[in-house]
Design a protein around this motif. Sequence first.
Motif, short mmCIF file in Angstrom:
data_model
loop_
_atom_site.label_atom_id
_atom_site.label_comp_id
_atom_site.label_asym_id
_atom_site.label_seq_id
_atom_site.Cartn_x
_atom_site.Cartn_y
_atom_site.Cartn_z
N ARG A 9 0.79 -1.23 0.00
CA ARG A 9 0.00 0.00 0.00
C ARG A 9 0.82 1.27 0.00
O ARG A 9 0.56 2.19 0.76
CB ARG A 9 -0.92 0.02 1.23
CG ARG A 9 -2.23 -0.66 1.00
CD ARG A 9 -3.21 -0.23 2.06
NE ARG A 9 -2.86 -0.77 3.37
CZ ARG A 9 -3.31 -0.29 4.51
NH1 ARG A 9 -4.10 0.75 4.49
NH2 ARG A 9 -2.98 -0.83 5.65
N THR A 11 1.84 4.82 -0.55
CA THR A 11 0.95 5.94 -0.83
C THR A 11 1.64 7.04 -1.63
O THR A 11 1.00 7.94 -2.14
CB THR A 11 0.45 6.58 0.46
OG1 THR A 11 1.58 7.07 1.19
CG2 THR A 11 -0.31 5.58 1.29
N ARG A 13 3.29 9.26 -0.44
CA ARG A 13 3.44 10.40 0.44
C ARG A 13 4.84 10.43 1.04
O ARG A 13 5.42 9.40 1.37
CB ARG A 13 2.41 10.26 1.56
CG ARG A 13 2.28 11.50 2.42
CD ARG A 13 1.11 11.36 3.37
NE ARG A 13 1.01 12.56 4.17
CZ ARG A 13 -0.11 13.24 4.35
NH1 ARG A 13 -1.22 12.81 3.80
NH2 ARG A 13 -0.13 14.33 5.08
N ASP A 60 1.66 14.05 8.82
CA ASP A 60 0.31 13.54 8.64
C ASP A 60 -0.47 13.72 9.94
O ASP A 60 -0.13 13.13 10.96
CB ASP A 60 0.39 12.06 8.28
CG ASP A 60 -0.99 11.48 8.01
OD1 ASP A 60 -1.89 11.70 8.84
OD2 ASP A 60 -1.16 10.83 6.99
N LEU B 66 -6.05 7.23 9.21
CA LEU B 66 -4.70 6.77 8.89
C LEU B 66 -4.74 5.51 8.03
O LEU B 66 -4.02 5.39 7.04
CB LEU B 66 -3.93 6.50 10.18
CG LEU B 66 -2.48 6.05 10.01
CD1 LEU B 66 -1.68 7.10 9.24
CD2 LEU B 66 -1.85 5.81 11.37
N ARG B 69 -6.84 6.35 4.67
CA ARG B 69 -6.42 7.55 3.96
C ARG B 69 -7.61 8.41 3.52
O ARG B 69 -7.66 8.92 2.40
CB ARG B 69 -5.57 7.19 2.75
CG ARG B 69 -4.11 6.99 3.12
CD ARG B 69 -3.23 6.75 1.97
NE ARG B 69 -3.42 5.44 1.38
CZ ARG B 69 -3.40 4.31 2.07
NH1 ARG B 69 -3.24 4.35 3.37
NH2 ARG B 69 -3.56 3.16 1.47
N LEU B 125 -4.34 18.61 3.78
CA LEU B 125 -3.46 17.75 4.56
C LEU B 125 -4.26 16.83 5.47
O LEU B 125 -3.78 15.78 5.89
CB LEU B 125 -2.51 18.58 5.43
CG LEU B 125 -1.57 19.51 4.67
CD1 LEU B 125 -0.69 20.25 5.65
CD2 LEU B 125 -0.74 18.69 3.71
N ARG B 127 -6.76 15.26 4.64
CA ARG B 127 -7.41 14.25 3.81
C ARG B 127 -8.92 14.31 3.96
O ARG B 127 -9.55 13.31 4.34
CB ARG B 127 -6.98 12.86 4.24
CG ARG B 127 -5.51 12.53 4.09
CD ARG B 127 -5.42 11.02 4.14
NE ARG B 127 -4.08 10.50 4.29
CZ ARG B 127 -3.57 10.11 5.44
NH1 ARG B 127 -4.26 10.24 6.54
NH2 ARG B 127 -2.36 9.59 5.48
#
Lengths: 350, 350
Positions: A9, A11, A13, A60, B66, B69, B125, B127
């Motif tokens: 997975r 991402t 990022r 994040d 998390l 996403r 940011l 999401r």
Amino acid sequence: MSDSPLRPRATGRTTLADVARDAGVSPITVSRALRGERAVDPALVERVRLSAHKLGYVPDPAARALASRRSSQVVVLVPLLSNQLFVDLLEAAQGTLRAAGYQTLVGITHYDAAEEEQLLRELLLHRPAGLLITGWQHSQGTRQLLAASEIPCVHLMELEPAGTGGDTGTAPGRHCVGFSQADAAAALTEHLLQRGRRRIAFAAAQLDARTLQRLEGWRLRLQREGLHEPALEWLDPSPSSMALGGDMFARIRSEAPEVDAIFFNNDDLAHGALLQALRLQVQVPQQVAVVGFNDLPGSDQTLPPLTTVRTPRADIGRQAAQRLLALLRGEPVTPRALDVGYELVVRASS
Amino acid sequence: MSDSPLRPRATGRTTLADVARDAGVSPITVSRALRGERAVDPALVERVRLSAHKLGYVPDPAARALASRRSSQVVVLVPLLSNQLFVDLLEAAQGTLRAAGYQTLVGITHYDAAEEEQLLRELLLHRPAGLLITGWQHSQGTRQLLAASEIPCVHLMELEPAGTGGDTGTAPGRHCVGFSQADAAAALTEHLLQRGRRRIAFAAAQLDARTLQRLEGWRLRLQREGLHEPALEWLDPSPSSMALGGDMFARIRSEAPEVDAIFFNNDDLAHGALLQALRLQVQVPQQVAVVGFNDLPGSDQTLPPLTTVRTPRADIGRQAAQRLLALLRGEPVTPRALDVGYELVVRASS
DNA sequence: CTGAAAGCGCTTACAG
DNA sequence: CTGAAAGCGCTTACAG
């Protein structure tokens, strides 16, 4: 071409690990350096900063919230947004919080304690870093939630409720930024008295806590003068509006023609009253003085311009946010209550 | 008494695993059952539901964000909150989103494309699951962010910009809910023409995109009648306010006394104009008709009551949120543009 | 229709 | 002042 099977997975990022690799340090060090936590070699901090900037790294929020059990969001609870007062309050608070990297989660309670509790319950699930809440009047459940969450909280608009012992109060974290609604109302009443008014009515809608505090300020000032009587109180629990203010003005004129001044609890009521006065051809302030509260947009435009109390709501929003930020940094904040005062604005209506 | 050394950070929070243990299934099954995902035995779903309820389980938004996403937050971008129009829009959207389990992250752009882009960059940011954005006019950077994020988005207030091919447009995800600002302005102008007005001025502030669309609607309608001339346009880029409306009214009266109707782009300008008319003892509508736009609070209270266009902003907020929710569920939403119309409100000022 | 394994991207708590 | 290990609480992707 199949690489490690352990990455189903990816991402794309840029993560802490990427920055750590680039800077040649461990992820924990990157985390500490970027958060400005103590105990990191300044040289390393600089190196990490450069790498982070180069890679366009941004933390994040979800991962951060999950690991630290605290988000970068602040909950702000206001009664409604159809009163410019709360819009100004919110905008100022949000601006201050945003500059410090926090997002605002707005909850509108509609002056309903049960709705406030429900909102708080929902929003608390997001582990907000802090809370900004209008007023002191909350349901039992809300108070329990606030206490149990242990999240820093600043109350808005009012000062510490009387009788709680002031600075020596033992309740932890009962911070607030506001002004004395009662004092402001008393000052406005005082102004009318000085202008020679003797039969001063108090007209209010909504009847929320701050309205009742103003009522009390007006009442005590008149009682001191021996001028108070219950018939001067015109209280309507429906929402505040220009139309209601116009109705109240007409009723007061017809049912209590001896009234020589009317203290409207909010400017919108007064705006409606002034329009009604024009319709009824009542001279303001000659026949009856009219004053409002809050100094909302347009109060300098009415016919005649409206005497009112300017409430420093932007200041309240800003200062409350700053106090909350200080609390979040773990700094001591004293005294708990910050009085930002108010300002009498005398115009031609009184 | 020391137990497993693998639990240095027990939070006390009830987790999926707790529910799974109680229900006697795996955590994944709990996750699927609670989210209502297909392919779970109805009997198991029921069992899981009971356990979750019994244990008072609530999913952790941060962990969910998390892992998946995608958060449970929706970003709403509006120009400002000091116009009741946007407050109504926001409240309606927020109410609808909240009922579906989403939180609202409000961004105030102050009619500034650069600020909007910056806000969006920050809020992305987090999401967000979806976006609600006022209007179609965005910076290049904003458009790139929107496209790159691939987050469902619904635009508010306006219909699809003209000339993009309508329903057959190829741009993916360009959904919107609103009405034709130009048509509404043309209808209001039409009303004035039918009342026999011939020299109809257009007075506007802020000069944002929707204002200019209304200007265009007014202009085209007058041109069709051979009644348009540039001198009838009174445009001021400063923010809209009652005071400005009053100033504009006075200027129009003195510099263009032949004007027999004034179309104010927003009700607050018209409110100020009507007060100015009282001061200047100009008869409305006898000497000059005055109309506004939006039907804001108080427009039924002015002297005389204001003719205006009622904009269905609560409807727009609600419907846009519903469309966004449909998009989030992966449902097809057609057509892309939803026209909610407008309503002419004729009162005594015209 | 159900599950074991892995991982989302960070920070905490413990060492050194 | 720095790091290796573990875990925050959930969902994805792959099997069966």
